[in-house]
Design a protein around this motif. Structure first.
Motif, short mmCIF file in Angstrom:
data_model
loop_
_atom_site.label_atom_id
_atom_site.label_comp_id
_atom_site.label_asym_id
_atom_site.label_seq_id
_atom_site.Cartn_x
_atom_site.Cartn_y
_atom_site.Cartn_z
N LEU A 46 -14.98 9.24 -9.15
CA LEU A 46 -15.68 7.87 -8.45
C LEU A 46 -16.79 8.68 -7.83
CD1 LEU A 46 -13.22 5.81 -6.33
CD2 LEU A 46 -14.58 4.85 -8.26
N GLU A 64 -9.38 -5.74 -10.45
CA GLU A 64 -8.06 -4.92 -10.51
C GLU A 64 -7.06 -5.64 -11.67
OE1 GLU A 64 -7.72 -2.26 -6.81
OE2 GLU A 64 -7.10 -4.25 -6.52
N VAL A 78 -10.14 12.61 -8.99
CA VAL A 78 -10.82 11.33 -8.68
C VAL A 78 -12.25 11.21 -9.39
CG1 VAL A 78 -11.72 9.83 -6.83
CG2 VAL A 78 -9.81 11.31 -6.46
N ASP A 89 0.91 -0.96 -0.01
CA ASP A 89 0.07 0.09 -0.20
C ASP A 89 1.18 1.25 -0.02
OD1 ASP A 89 -2.31 1.23 -0.17
OD2 ASP A 89 -3.19 0.70 1.64
N SER A 111 -5.20 2.96 -6.62
CA SER A 111 -6.62 2.93 -7.30
C SER A 111 -6.46 3.69 -8.67
CB SER A 111 -7.46 3.72 -6.54
OG SER A 111 -7.79 3.14 -5.39
N LEU A 139 -15.37 1.17 -0.02
CA LEU A 139 -14.97 0.01 -0.69
C LEU A 139 -16.46 -0.79 -0.96
CD1 LEU A 139 -13.01 -1.63 -2.36
CD2 LEU A 139 -12.15 -2.55 -0.19
N TRP A 161 -8.00 2.74 -11.33
CA TRP A 161 -9.49 2.83 -11.65
C TRP A 161 -10.20 3.77 -11.26
CZ3 TRP A 161 -11.94 2.12 -7.17
CH2 TRP A 161 -11.16 1.40 -6.22
N ALA A 162 -9.43 4.55 -10.41
CA ALA A 162 -10.19 5.83 -9.60
C ALA A 162 -9.34 7.13 -10.34
CB ALA A 162 -10.36 5.63 -8.33
N ILE A 169 -18.23 0.97 -3.67
CA ILE A 169 -17.67 0.73 -4.85
C ILE A 169 -17.95 -0.73 -5.37
CG2 ILE A 169 -15.51 0.67 -6.01
CD1 ILE A 169 -14.40 2.83 -4.06
#
Length: 395
Positions: free
Chosen positions: A315, A149, A313, A95, A123, A320, A125-126, A323
């Motif tokens: 999103l 992912e 961002v 992380d 992230s 989570l 994808w975000a 999401i």
């Protein structure tokens, strides 16, 4: 086997501890694993030799990083040089992408043969979608905790396995554990509890605690029998105490002290016996969900950080569970919506409406299935993914 592990967050410390357990299980007790790097008390409890104090490294947001930038860059240089000299079989960064991926990049620049695994895909994808391609230049393998992912890394030529999230294998506390916990705090069985989670970083606590204290003063008027419990990590407990002391509130403060394992167990029991919870956005919202506490997620940052996040961002949710389910089942109060009056109103509504709490629990059950519930234990999947990757590159 020599493993260099890097994490700077309490959530990463938990992931790292689970991964170490998995590696020991899969590697075999007859063979030794030499663990060094940066990690918290849970990883150190499992044998990690700490090279730096990770509590000093937990920063988030653009304005929060600047004052510590020189110190952070110095540590990155030093640990990169150490990694090259020590020659671990694998470097596993966990992380904390803005810090750990800089270390990975620095190590790879000096030693192309060093194998680097990153645990928890940033992230992409975000926001910052180009990061996956940049990572491909210095990360060899990725452990993803979300099922959608892996393709992001496969598309840029990096191996990536979905390993699930260790939270799914956490056991719920027993009725006996709950009873003993309440008795230890002098709380009767029927007294309602609300957990307050101000955050694990000093900057978060400084921003969120004043809001939470004002909120608690309002909610207490409507629910005079309610008790608030705030669990806080050692690094922020003094800040939490400072805020609490300004208010006369029915608050119990649980601190980590010098027994992180006991503290983690206390938190699990607390979450499982809480009527509701108010949490600063982060991994803790997933822990609360797993333990069954209906939750409100809140977040404030510096003005500059908030402006940048709004721009970058992509999103509709920061939680989570939401999401994964593609629904806003967990209420969120972010940025300008995060006021003590709004938090008070949403919490009161949650406490009065059992249906809302039940809807959250259904959403959580579905999300846990998507995170690997009823499959192979995620810590074993993560360990097998690392060892499988190393076997593949040796072949």
């Amino acid at each position: 086997m020599k493993v260099l592990l890097i994490t700077t967050e309490p959530s990463g410390d938990k992931l790292g501890a689970n991964l170490i357990d998995g590696l020991r299980n899969e590697f075999g007790s007859s063979r030794e694993i030499d663990l060094q790097g940066i990690g918290g008390p849970l990883m150190q409890e499992r044998g990690l030799l700490p090279l730096f104090d990770y509590e000093d490294l937990s920063v988030m947001g653009f304005s929060e990083v600047v004052p510590k930038l020189f110190h952070l860059l110095k540590i990155i240089r030093r640990i990169s040089k150490y990694a090259i000299a020590w020659q671990p079989d694998v470097v596993i960064t966990i992380d904390s992408p803005d810090f750990s991926l800089r270390i990975a990049k620095s190590i790879k620049k000096s030693s192309q043969t060093t194998k680097i695994v990153h645990y928890v895909l940033p992230s992409v994808w975000a926001w910052r979608p180009k990061r996956a391609r940049r990572m491909s230049k210095f990360v060899d393998h990725v452990l993803a905790i979300l099922p959608f992912e892996p393709p992001y890394m496969h598309n840029v030529g990096v191996s990536c396995d979905f390993v699930g999230h260790p939270i799914v294998s956490e056991e719920l506390p027993s009725n006996k554990e709950i009873r003993l916990f309440r008795n230890s705090l002098g709380i009767s069985t029927n007294t309602p509890i609300v957990s307050i989670l101000p955050g694990s970083r000093k900057s978060e606590v400084e921003r969120m605690m004043p809001l939470y204290c004002k909120m608690m003063s309002i909610v207490t008027v409507k629910f005079p029998s309610l008790i608030f419990i705030i669990p806080s990590l050692k690094g922020v407990s003094k800040l939490v105490d400072k805020q609490i002391s300004k208010w006369k509130l029915p608050v119990i403060h649980l601190t980590e002290d010098h027994n992180p394992l006991r503290f983690e167990q206390q938190k699990k029991v607390l979450f499982s016996t809480s009527l509701a919870a108010v949490a600063t956005s982060g991994t803790v919202s997933l822990e609360l969900a797993k333990m069954g506490a209906p939750t409100i997620v809140c977040y404030r940052a510096s003005l500059f950080t908030e402006l940048v996040l709004r721009l970058l961002v992509n999103l509709e949710s920061a939680t989570l569970i939401n999401i994964l389910n593609n629904r806003l089942d967990i209420p969120e109060l972010l940025f300008s919506k995060c006021t003590y009056r709004n938090i008070s109103a949403v919490l009161i509504s949650l406490l009065l409406d059992d249906k809302k709490a039940e809807e959250q629990r259904k959403a959580v059950n579905n999300a846990m299935m998507l995170l690997g519930l009823k499959g192979v234990d995620p810590k074993l999947r993560a360990a097998r993914s690392v060892l499988g990757f190393l076997e593949h590159v040796k072949a």
